[in-house]
Design a protein around this motif. Structure first.
Motif: not given
Length: 527
Positions: A411-420, A372-378, A362-370
């Protein structure tokens, strides 16, 4: 001294002919044929113990885990443990003697009790509460113990003192009503019927003497008991000034500060514990003491966990990339390895290790989510106009609460777009490249037939026949008929149910699952 694995002439398992099985440096005159023989032996029989030592960090690995798995080498290099030498962290020290006896002993009833209930003992002395809910029903049946968490995974800490009428919990147990501390700790857990009070007393003394966080809260207790110091606050410091590649045992002044009155400045990750507020505060996953607060029996000295400021170590034969700082995945990969001279406190913590591993993920997921939150423009999320803009109607009046929406890419494992994306890829391969589907199916089918006819996983096979069919979507499946030897037959339906069972879900209990099975897995029509 060489240590080359060889095949024994009278056994089917691999053996290692050496006086020192942990030696990893092999003589340069070992021929490529010998190494090929090593691969053949290890690939076809039991893997044996991990005896190949990483030359960079000392982790004991299996030969198949080497960095270049297609190249034979007498001195293999490894990536899994330390990133090929990029990760450098201080090794964990041996725990206090009491904890060593409880973890590694197997004779006395006390050690067996501790090993069986280690998660409960750890919860008694944790400084923080787990924010998630543990599902205990999953372990009611047979099988290996499983840890399943529900809800948002986080750690929380309360005030220094409980509210009037409330019982002390977690860090408050180190400060409030210490005359009855042992009974308070035993009453703080739900299932304490198997808890040994003598073990609790010994663990309390051990942590008071060795754990830096326990010392901080004992100091806060002394100040609160003094009538001249009532407005006491504790600032749990998140950052460290020392090099995390060398030091991981902080001092009391590095982990916390006892403050009278108002606090002038604090980092955004620092935690300010009030005297008696009754509020819970979430601890940031990147707080240096995030793990040691929750797992005092894994980190008995209060060692630091992951720190975002730790830099990678670059050596001559490692690739220098844009990433210069340690990630949580790097830290966990390094910690979850066995090394000579390093304490096995973490790896031998049994069920507590499972909880630690889930927390780490869960710490790894939190790091990846952070990130993504900071790099929405990319990620070019501006094209999602329907998501970014909230429609308004004439019926709405007054201010509306509108937060900032974060788009998770495929590319985020577990997200709706990932499953789609997985579904679309699977359908595209099935429709556009049926040859790949058929070839991969043939490989897996041949392995299954080997398991049945050669390895006899269901018993000795006298004869067999099969037919392969293709569904409307183009996906193949096989119908296999196996004739077993009379000594391997399953005479009753109960015997067959032990190895295979298929049931349609109850529509009253699992209506959604029943409809899915009815729609996608049933040939014909069922009522």
């Amino acid at each position: 001294m060489t240590s080359t694995p060889t095949r024994s002439s009278d056994t089917t398992s691999s053996e290692y002919d050496s006086d020192d099985t942990n030696q990893s440096v092999h003589s340069d005159d070992t021929s490529s044929e010998d190494i090929e023989e090593v691969d053949e032996v290890v690939d076809n029989v039991a893997q044996g113990d991990p005896i190949w030592e990483c030359q960079m960090c000392g982790a004991l690995m299996w030969y198949q885990e080497r960095k270049d798995n297609s190249r034979h080498s007498t001195v293999p290099k490894f990536q899994l443990c330390c990133g090929g030498g990029k990760v450098k962290l201080p090794l964990l020290e041996q725990p206090p003697q009491l904890l060593q006896d409880l973890l590694f002993g197997n004779q006395s009833p006390a050690t067996k009790n501790f090993q069986t209930n280690i998660r409960t003992y750890n919860a008694m002395f944790s400084f923080t509460s787990p924010g998630m809910k543990m599902d205990t029903k999953i372990n009611n049946g047979k099988g290996p113990p499983t840890l399943r968490m529900q809800g948002q995974t986080c750690h929380r800490v309360g005030s220094l003192l409980p509210l009037p009428g409330d019982s002390p919990k977690y860090a408050q147990l180190y400060i409030f009503d210490t005359d009855n501390e042992i009974s308070n700790r035993m009453n703080s857990v739900r299932t304490n019927k198997d808890i040994d009070e003598e073990i609790v007393k010994k663990l309390k003394l051990m942590l008071d003497q060795n754990n830096v966080h326990a010392k901080v809260f004992r100091m806060a207790m002394d100040m609160l008991n003094d009538v001249n110091f009532q407005d006491v606050k504790v600032k749990l410091i998140a950052d460290r000034k020392t090099d995390g590649r060398i030091y991981n045992k902080p001092t009391v002044s590095e982990v916390a500060a006892l403050v009278l009155g108002d606090i002038d400045s604090a980092s955004h990750r620092d935690i300010i514990m009030q005297g008696q507020s009754g509020n819970l505060q979430r601890i940031d996953e990147f707080h240096a003491s995030y793990l040691s607060f929750q797992y005092p029996l894994i980190f008995p000295y209060g060692e630091d966990g992951y720190r975002p400021s730790i830099l990678l170590r670059f050596v001559d034969d490692t690739d220098i990339t844009k990433k210069k700082k340690l990630t949580i995945m790097h830290w966990l990969s390094f910690r979850l390895q066995r090394r000579k001279g390093e304490a096995l406190t973490l790896l031998c913590s049994r069920k507590l290790l499972q909880q630690f591993s889930c927390d780490g993920y869960t710490m790894m997921e939190a790091e990846r989510l952070n990130w993504l939150r900071r790099n929405q423009s990319k990620l070019r999320v501006g094209k999602y106009r329907q998501i970014a803009e909230t429609p308004t109607t004439n019926n709405q009046s007054g201010p509306t609460l509108k937060g900032k929406r974060v788009v998770l890419p495929s590319t985020f494992v577990g997200s709706k777009r990932y499953m789609d994306q997985l579904y679309f890829d699977g359908m595209a391969i099935s429709n556009d490249r049926p040859d790949i589907v058929a070839r991969v199916f043939k490989i897996k089918f041949d392995e299954l037939m080997k398991d049945l006819t050669k390895r006899h996983i269901l018993g000795k096979v006298l004869a067999y026949m099969y037919t392969i069919e293709f569904q409307k979507r183009g996906l193949p499946h096989a119908h296999i008929l196996v004739f077993l030897h009379p000594t391997s037959k399953y005479p009753t339906p109960a015997d067959i149910d032990k190895i295979i069972s298929a049931e349609i879900p109850d529509p009253k209990i699992h209506n959604e699952l029943y409809n899915l099975v009815r729609s996608h897995m049933i040939h014909g029509v069922i009522p």
